[in-house]
Structures are given as C-alpha cells and as structure tokens.
Design a protein around this motif. Structure first.
Motif, PDB file in Angstrom:
ATOM      1  N   GLN A 198      36.608 -85.180 -86.475  1.00  0.00           N
ATOM      2  CA  GLN A 198      35.918 -84.314 -85.582  1.00  0.00           C
ATOM      3  C   GLN A 198      35.178 -85.067 -84.454  1.00  0.00           C
ATOM      4  O   GLN A 198      34.597 -86.047 -84.422  1.00  0.00           O
ATOM      5  N   LYS A 234      37.917 -74.944 -79.191  1.00  0.00           N
ATOM      6  CA  LYS A 234      38.349 -75.923 -79.654  1.00  0.00           C
ATOM      7  C   LYS A 234      39.941 -76.313 -79.528  1.00  0.00           C
ATOM      8  O   LYS A 234      40.395 -75.634 -79.065  1.00  0.00           O
ATOM      9  N   VAL A 274      42.940 -78.716 -81.564  1.00  0.00           N
ATOM     10  CA  VAL A 274      43.202 -79.697 -82.873  1.00  0.00           C
ATOM     11  C   VAL A 274      44.309 -80.258 -82.103  1.00  0.00           C
ATOM     12  O   VAL A 274      45.483 -80.015 -81.990  1.00  0.00           O
ATOM     13  N   THR A 327      39.902 -82.619 -84.789  1.00  0.00           N
ATOM     14  CA  THR A 327      39.429 -81.346 -84.152  1.00  0.00           C
ATOM     15  C   THR A 327      38.560 -81.790 -83.136  1.00  0.00           C
ATOM     16  O   THR A 327      37.435 -82.222 -83.235  1.00  0.00           O
ATOM     17  N   SER A 351      35.866 -80.115 -80.362  1.00  0.00           N
ATOM     18  CA  SER A 351      34.951 -78.749 -80.122  1.00  0.00           C
ATOM     19  C   SER A 351      34.257 -78.964 -78.802  1.00  0.00           C
ATOM     20  O   SER A 351      33.935 -80.213 -78.364  1.00  0.00           O
TER      21      SER A 351
END
Length: 148
Positions: free
Chosen positions: A40, A120, A122, A141, A143
C-alpha cells in the motif's frame, strides 16, 4: 614390482576420486523474487508525482521487462494521472537491464485534477521473465490520500 603396482593403482584411484568429487555442480541460487516495496502507498494532496519501486532479491542476469497492469477506481489514465514510462491501455512495460536490483515507474497527477481522497489504483505485476519469481507483494494499492 607388485608393491609398486599396488601403490600406483592406489595413487591413481585417489587422484580420480578427488578429481571427480571436485566436479560438483554449483549450488542452485534461491529464487530471484520480484515484488513491490509495499502493498500500500498513498499520495498526498500536495504531491504531484510519486515514484513506485519494484524490488528484486538480487541482480538481474539478462535484460528483460516486467508487465504491470493497473485498474483505477474513481480516476482515469490520461485525465487524472499519467505514468512514466507511458502505459498502453491499462498496462505498463518496465525495462530491466543486466545488473538491476530494482525497477521503478513514476505516477504523475494531472495538473488541475481534483481528488476526494477515496480514489485508488491497483497495480499488479502480471508477467516477469522466467528467471524471476513473483513475490508476495506482487500487487500494490495506491490511494489518492495520505496513508496513516
């Protein structure tokens, strides 16, 4: 003469054993893993670009490329962001040179694009050369908000 023959045969046998036992193959190296540095990431409102890194567990032995696909939620390529190297459809080809231990690409926010913070993207490493093995962090991911 008999003792000479026995000692010569013994010597030849020992030399042959030492020679053939030293010809073992090199031990196999562990898999060369390829994966994102993190699962992330977040890009702050005041940041205009973000470098996304892909790690390799050791140097690449041949020139190749990685294929990374992406899917956006609440954002669209070209209108809200761009990627360097440029994407084709929803896929990025990232070159690897001999000796590389990491690769990267840059995500640029489009000037004037507005973000609410729930958008977001991916990213997924979908293919790598045979000499590389996908690691546990083959998906990232991103954001469009700060990750706390």
């Amino acid at each position: 003469m008999n003792n000479f023959l026995k000692s010569s045969l013994s010597l030849i046998t020992i030399v042959c054993l030492v020679f053939f036992s030293s010809c073992k193959e090199d031990p196999e190296l562990p898999d060369n893993l390829v994966e994102f540095e993190s699962n992330q990431l977040g890009i702050n409102a005041d940041e205009s670009e973000l470098t996304i890194k892909i790690s390799l567990s050791r140097e690449v032995s041949e020139a190749a490329s990685l294929a990374v696909q992406f899917e956006g939620t609440g954002v669209s390529y070209g209108a809200d962001f761009s990627i360097d190297p440029a994407a084709s459809g929803n896929s990025i080809s990232i070159p690897l040179a001999i000796g590389d231990t990491e690769a990267s690409f840059i995500l640029n926010k489009t000037e004037g694009a507005l973000f609410d913070g729930d958008e977001k993207i991916v990213f997924t490493i979908v293919s790598a050369p045979e000499s590389l093995v996908l690691g546990e962090k083959a998906q990232l991911t991103l954001s469009f908000a700060e990750i706390v």
